[in-house]
Design a protein around this motif. Structure first.
Motif, PDB file in Angstrom:
ATOM      1  N   GLU A  65      -7.854  10.377  -9.616  1.00  0.00           N
ATOM      2  CA  GLU A  65      -7.031   9.484  -8.802  1.00  0.00           C
ATOM      3  C   GLU A  65      -7.189   9.807  -7.321  1.00  0.00           C
ATOM      4  O   GLU A  65      -7.272   8.906  -6.468  1.00  0.00           O
ATOM      5  CB  GLU A  65      -5.570   9.623  -9.209  1.00  0.00           C
ATOM      6  N   ALA A  73     -13.019   9.740   4.432  1.00  0.00           N
ATOM      7  CA  ALA A  73     -11.573   9.516   4.455  1.00  0.00           C
ATOM      8  C   ALA A  73     -10.826  10.708   5.034  1.00  0.00           C
ATOM      9  O   ALA A  73      -9.772  10.549   5.663  1.00  0.00           O
ATOM     10  CB  ALA A  73     -11.050   9.200   3.053  1.00  0.00           C
ATOM     11  N   LEU A 112     -10.610   8.575  -6.121  1.00  0.00           N
ATOM     12  CA  LEU A 112     -10.598   7.117  -5.997  1.00  0.00           C
ATOM     13  C   LEU A 112      -9.864   6.693  -4.727  1.00  0.00           C
ATOM     14  O   LEU A 112     -10.323   5.787  -4.003  1.00  0.00           O
ATOM     15  CB  LEU A 112      -9.934   6.501  -7.223  1.00  0.00           C
ATOM     16  N   ALA A 113      -8.744   7.334  -4.438  1.00  0.00           N
ATOM     17  CA  ALA A 113      -7.985   6.999  -3.234  1.00  0.00           C
ATOM     18  C   ALA A 113      -8.798   7.268  -1.976  1.00  0.00           C
ATOM     19  O   ALA A 113      -8.803   6.461  -1.034  1.00  0.00           O
ATOM     20  CB  ALA A 113      -6.682   7.793  -3.197  1.00  0.00           C
ATOM     21  N   LEU A 172       0.837  -1.202   0.000  1.00  0.00           N
ATOM     22  CA  LEU A 172       0.000   0.000   0.000  1.00  0.00           C
ATOM     23  C   LEU A 172       0.871   1.250   0.000  1.00  0.00           C
ATOM     24  O   LEU A 172       0.575   2.209  -0.713  1.00  0.00           O
ATOM     25  CB  LEU A 172      -0.937  -0.023   1.202  1.00  0.00           C
ATOM     26  N   GLU A 196     -13.446   2.932   2.490  1.00  0.00           N
ATOM     27  CA  GLU A 196     -13.972   1.568   2.492  1.00  0.00           C
ATOM     28  C   GLU A 196     -13.079   0.633   3.306  1.00  0.00           C
ATOM     29  O   GLU A 196     -13.566  -0.199   4.072  1.00  0.00           O
ATOM     30  CB  GLU A 196     -14.082   1.057   1.051  1.00  0.00           C
ATOM     31  N   GLN A 197     -11.770   0.802   3.174  1.00  0.00           N
ATOM     32  CA  GLN A 197     -10.842  -0.155   3.764  1.00  0.00           C
ATOM     33  C   GLN A 197     -10.728  -0.016   5.280  1.00  0.00           C
ATOM     34  O   GLN A 197     -10.376  -0.971   5.968  1.00  0.00           O
ATOM     35  CB  GLN A 197      -9.462  -0.008   3.123  1.00  0.00           C
ATOM     36  N   ASP A 207     -12.051   7.248  -1.662  1.00  0.00           N
ATOM     37  CA  ASP A 207     -13.102   6.230  -1.563  1.00  0.00           C
ATOM     38  C   ASP A 207     -12.545   4.896  -1.074  1.00  0.00           C
ATOM     39  O   ASP A 207     -13.157   4.210  -0.244  1.00  0.00           O
ATOM     40  CB  ASP A 207     -13.787   6.039  -2.917  1.00  0.00           C
ATOM     41  N   ARG A 208     -11.376   4.532  -1.568  1.00  0.00           N
ATOM     42  CA  ARG A 208     -10.767   3.258  -1.169  1.00  0.00           C
ATOM     43  C   ARG A 208     -10.357   3.271   0.292  1.00  0.00           C
ATOM     44  O   ARG A 208     -10.535   2.285   1.006  1.00  0.00           O
ATOM     45  CB  ARG A 208      -9.567   2.951  -2.068  1.00  0.00           C
ATOM     46  N   VAL A 209      -9.807   4.376   0.740  1.00  0.00           N
ATOM     47  CA  VAL A 209      -9.427   4.481   2.149  1.00  0.00           C
ATOM     48  C   VAL A 209     -10.668   4.367   3.029  1.00  0.00           C
ATOM     49  O   VAL A 209     -10.686   3.616   4.017  1.00  0.00           O
ATOM     50  CB  VAL A 209      -8.687   5.807   2.418  1.00  0.00           C
ATOM     51  N   ARG A 217       2.070   1.858  -3.517  1.00  0.00           N
ATOM     52  CA  ARG A 217       1.034   2.347  -4.424  1.00  0.00           C
ATOM     53  C   ARG A 217       0.698   3.807  -4.148  1.00  0.00           C
ATOM     54  O   ARG A 217       0.500   4.593  -5.081  1.00  0.00           O
ATOM     55  CB  ARG A 217      -0.216   1.460  -4.309  1.00  0.00           C
ATOM     56  N   LEU A 268      -5.861   0.683   7.946  1.00  0.00           N
ATOM     57  CA  LEU A 268      -5.831   0.171   6.580  1.00  0.00           C
ATOM     58  C   LEU A 268      -5.396  -1.287   6.490  1.00  0.00           C
ATOM     59  O   LEU A 268      -5.877  -2.037   5.645  1.00  0.00           O
ATOM     60  CB  LEU A 268      -4.898   1.044   5.720  1.00  0.00           C
TER      61      LEU A 268
END
Length: 251
Positions: free
Chosen positions: A172, A239, A175-176, A100, A182-183, A178-180, A103, A190
């Motif tokens: 980007e 986030a 998206l980051a 992570l 969710e995770q 949203d992913r954070v 990325r 994380l």
């Protein structure tokens, strides 16, 4: 002698940089006293090249050894001062945390930087306050006077010279976020159930759009309307609330 005792540490940095914030945070988290040497972007190039053979910050001098790049520096700090740990003890979780970090370093950090600079590139006075605020009055004046000549290089170096790249970076960043969000729903972190290099990296690299109060990432006041509007665009995202929580708990 405990690990890290007696280490001589000198961090060469940009004060306003989120990649440099990663290293500041790691050093502080591990309780490692260090000297910070702040540079002006652009004029920093000859000195950093002489020191490290490349031109990017952060660069850490550790007992005469020169390490460049936030991930490399954190790796060395974790080896020299393993407690408190930033790498999970479980091999699988450690691999996931390092993946992570990689990325975020490769995609999210640069994207957030472009997003912020896209709103500030036309405000030379404020950018100079961000990066030169701690310098002497003559240096601040000279840096501000040089900005119009350097603006094109600054725009190119921060990815705001092409409209399509700015659009990509906004996508980007979204998206980051949203992913954070969710995770972290299950444990608040994380990777696994505790703070790690993954959380440090994500929170630090998203910090420029969270408008934090922490002194190492606080922006000079008053902020330009364009920056205030940018921050307002993300203010209610879960986030961003997570970033602030991680700073409150671990920074």
């Amino acid at each position: 002698m405990p690990p890290g005792t007696g280490m001589t540490l000198r961090l060469h940095q940009f004060a306003a940089s989120h990649f440099n914030e990663k290293v500041r945070w790691a050093l502080d988290f591990k309780g490692l006293a260090h000297e910070r040497v702040s540079y002006l972007p652009g004029p920093h190039i000859p000195a950093i090249r002489r020191l490290s053979g490349q031109t990017q910050t952060p660069v850490l001098e550790l007992d005469g050894r020169v390490i460049s790049g936030s991930a490399n520096i954190i790796d060395v700090l974790e080896e020299r001062q393993p407690d408190p740990a930033l790498y999970p003890g479980d091999a699988g979780l450690r691999g996931a945390a390092l993946d992570l970090q990689g990325r975020f370093d490769e995609t999210v950090g640069p994207a957030v930087r472009t997003v912020v600079f896209s709103e500030l590139i036309n405000d030379g006075a404020y950018l100079c306050r961000m990066f030169a605020g701690s310098k002497s009055w003559p240096k601040r004046l000279a840096y501000r006077a040089a900005f119009p000549l350097a603006r094109g290089l600054i725009a190119k170096g921060n990815g705001v010279d092409r409209a399509e790249n700015v659009t990509r970076c906004f996508a980007e960043t979204a998206l980051a976020l949203d992913r954070v969000a969710e995770q972290v729903q299950n444990s608040g972190y994380l990777i696994g159930t505790g703070f790690s290099v993954a959380d440090l990296t994500a929170a630090a690299l998203l910090a420029p759009i969270a408008d934090l109060a922490h002194p190492d990432m606080a922006r000079p006041r008053p902020v330009p309307d364009a920056y205030a509007e940018l921050v307002g665009q993300y203010r209610d995202h879960p986030a961003i609330a997570w970033v602030k929580r991680i700073y409150d708990l671990h920074r």
